[in-house]
Scaffold this active site. Structure first.
Site, PDB file in Angstrom:
ATOM      1  N   HIS A  67       0.828  -1.117   0.300  1.00  0.00           N
ATOM      2  CA  HIS A  67      -0.345  -0.065  -0.106  1.00  0.00           C
ATOM      3  C   HIS A  67       1.298   1.299   0.103  1.00  0.00           C
ATOM      4  CE1 HIS A  67      -3.579  -2.108   0.958  1.00  0.00           C
ATOM      5  NE2 HIS A  67      -2.802  -2.834   1.326  1.00  0.00           N
ATOM      6  N   TYR A 124      -9.802   4.552   7.428  1.00  0.00           N
ATOM      7  CA  TYR A 124     -10.311   4.765   8.784  1.00  0.00           C
ATOM      8  C   TYR A 124     -11.073   6.414   9.082  1.00  0.00           C
ATOM      9  CZ  TYR A 124      -5.777   2.519  10.201  1.00  0.00           C
ATOM     10  OH  TYR A 124      -4.189   1.907  10.619  1.00  0.00           O
ATOM     11  N   PRO A 144      -5.516  -0.390  19.102  1.00  0.00           N
ATOM     12  CA  PRO A 144      -5.425  -1.377  17.687  1.00  0.00           C
ATOM     13  C   PRO A 144      -5.539   0.210  16.655  1.00  0.00           C
ATOM     14  CG  PRO A 144      -7.560  -1.760  18.360  1.00  0.00           C
ATOM     15  CD  PRO A 144      -6.759  -1.153  19.584  1.00  0.00           C
ATOM     16  N   LYS A 188       0.259  -1.050  14.861  1.00  0.00           N
ATOM     17  CA  LYS A 188       1.618  -0.952  16.176  1.00  0.00           C
ATOM     18  C   LYS A 188       2.196  -2.198  16.895  1.00  0.00           C
ATOM     19  CE  LYS A 188       2.090   2.343  13.903  1.00  0.00           C
ATOM     20  NZ  LYS A 188       3.018   2.091  11.990  1.00  0.00           N
ATOM     21  N   TYR A 215       2.981   6.477  10.874  1.00  0.00           N
ATOM     22  CA  TYR A 215       1.886   6.223  10.182  1.00  0.00           C
ATOM     23  C   TYR A 215       2.396   4.706  10.218  1.00  0.00           C
ATOM     24  CZ  TYR A 215      -1.909   2.834   8.452  1.00  0.00           C
ATOM     25  OH  TYR A 215      -2.489   2.400   9.155  1.00  0.00           O
TER      26      TYR A 215
HETATM   27  C1  PHB Z   1      -6.545  -4.742  10.814  1.00  0.00           C
HETATM   28  O1  PHB Z   1      -6.528  -5.871   9.471  1.00  0.00           O
HETATM   29  O2  PHB Z   1      -7.101  -5.706  11.838  1.00  0.00           O
HETATM   30  C2  PHB Z   1      -6.240  -3.130  11.711  1.00  0.00           C
HETATM   31  C3  PHB Z   1      -5.995  -2.685  10.431  1.00  0.00           C
HETATM   32  C4  PHB Z   1      -5.808  -1.260  10.493  1.00  0.00           C
HETATM   33  C5  PHB Z   1      -5.218  -1.330  12.497  1.00  0.00           C
HETATM   34  C6  PHB Z   1      -6.081  -2.232  13.113  1.00  0.00           C
HETATM   35  C7  PHB Z   1      -6.561  -3.166  12.989  1.00  0.00           C
HETATM   36  O3  PHB Z   1      -5.212  -0.251  12.891  1.00  0.00           O
END
Ligand code: PHB
Ligand code: APR
Length: 393
Positions: A73, A200, A292, A296, A384
């Site tokens: 990505h 997000y 989450p 990280k 990030y």
């Molecule tokens: C996930 O793919 O489970 C995932 C992706 C991004 C995050 C947290 C979990 O910030």
């Protein structure tokens, strides 16, 4: 009495990755895991890998499937205020891609590599006790019907947040720092085509996230009250909540379907200091937890593994303690920067129970400020994509 050089408590990602890297240097390791292999492989965790994590997995010789199946990505999407969306191009800002590849797949790859190299992982080990950390390290444990004592030079505590290693550090030395959040994440895995990017989403009703495991497997989350139970969340309620929080043009692209796994995760930030006591080194979730948001946890565990691998290798090959002595302060510097980022992103994107309309407006305005400013995008992207690993050789 059994003997090894490095006793590794915990056979999760930290423990097995460390074991493979040390074994490559000719260092003798013994891995002791409390759960069964099936149990460890059934855990669904995050799936976003920083480029340094990917490099480290390649160095350990476990990058083959990841290279074929992981998806690269350039950036990540952020949405707010119903229809505002922005794709932060972290590649442009950092010249680093990140990869989506599930932790479950990584754990499978780690176990397969251990097996192929004849590295034994003891599963179903119980009653582990650690002794003699300042003079004569010993582990006592039960493997099958037998009680064993394992003499070692060092102990790597890779046994996660609920493990016992951290408790081996005396109370007057161990300091802990903690924040719990008044909400959780309800997560669903479904055999549906994911969106192209990770999104997000900030929404007045709560956070939502779209992620993926492979081209046919999606992972979605919605913020829920911390005390919600799984029974409260039918598939229909989950999809309806998710789609309502996503901007309509993205919601229109989301394929829904039956869930194949569902879970509710609490959100917590936690750091234990120091990460070393005598012969014991804490690694990964045993020393720190991040919420989450930002994905990280695994990446932080991998940077700890790198620092400890570097220290132990230098010690065994050159009898030089320099990097081993630097382990705790070096790892903690990166841990705290990442803990701060995860805490900040969590606060920015979630709805608190006592949130006022003023709070909501300032969150939306902060999202607009970051994405409109090249400096804001750069700063977000650097964090990030992941903080650099010191002396990444
Ligand atoms: C996930 O793919 O489970 C995932 C992706 C991004 C995050 C947290 C979990 O910030
Ligand atoms: N003895 C032996 N093993 C133990 C003990 C114990 N007393 N207690 C726990 N364990 C095992 C657990 O069963 C688990 O398999 O230690 C392992 C720890 O694994 P994780 O919790 O996955 O922690 P870690 O290996 O540090 O992985 C990094 O970061 O944020 C997360 O999702 C991410 O799980 C990932 C983690």
């Amino acid at each position: 009495m059994l003997k090894t050089q490095v006793a590794i408590i915990g056979g999760g990602p930290s423990g097995v990755l460390l074991a493979l890297l040390l074994a490559q240097e000719g260092i003798a390791v013994t891995v002791l895991e409390r759960a069964s292999r099936v149990h460890v492989l059934a855990r669904i965790r995050a799936g976003v890998l920083e480029s340094t994590t990917v490099d480290l997995l390649h160095r350990a010789g476990v990058g083959e499937r990841l290279g074929l199946e992981g998806k690269l990505h350039r950036g990540t999407g952020i949405a707010w205020g119903h229809e505002q969306t922005y794709l932060i191009d972290s590649y442009a800002a950092t010249q680093r891609y990140f990869t989506t590849y599930g932790q479950t797949a990584i754990q499978e790859d780690l176990y397969a590599a251990a097996e192929a190299r004849g590295l034994t992982i003891h599963f179903d080990v119980s009653d582990i006790e650690i002794d003699g950390l300042t003079d004569n390290p010993r582990i006592r444990c039960q493997i099958g019907q037998h009680t064993h004592t394992l003499a070692c030079d060092f102990v790597a505590g890779c046994d996660g947040f609920h493990g016992i290693s951290r408790q081996a550090i005396p109370n007057d030395i161990l300091k802990t720092f903690e924040r719990t959040y008044p909400f959780g994440w309800m997560g669903v895995l479904s055999e549906t085509k994911p969106l192209d990017d990770i999104w997000y989403v900030h929404h007045a009703d709560g956070f939502a996230l779209a992620s993926m495991r492979n081209p046919k497997l999606s992972r979605y989350y919605v913020q829920c009250p911390a005390d919600d139970r799984l029974e409260d969340w039918s598939d229909d309620r989950f999809w309806e909540t998710l789609l309502r929080r996503f901007p309509s043009h993205l919601a229109a692209q989301i394929e829904t379907g039956p869930s194949i796994e569902k879970s509710i995760a609490p959100l917590r930030s936690f750091v234990a200091e120091p990460m070393r006591y005598g012969a014991l080194f804490l690694v990964g979730d045993a020393a720190h937890i991040v919420p989450p948001t930002g994905a990280k946890g695994l990446n932080l565990a991998c940077s700890d593994v790198y620092y400890l691998w570097r220290g132990l290798t230098q010690w065994y090959q050159e009898k030089d303690p320099h990097w081993l002595d630097a382990y705790s302060p070096t790892a903690l510097t990166r841990v705290w920067k990442t803990v701060r980022f995860s805490w900040w992103l969590t606060n920015l994107l979630h709805c608190y129970p006592d949130q006022t309309p003023f709070d909501l407006k300032t969150q939306e305005s902060e999202l607009a400020s970051i994405t409109e400013s090249p400096a804001g995008r750069q700063w977000f992207a650097e964090q990030y994509a992941g903080y650099p690993i010191e002396d990444w050789g």
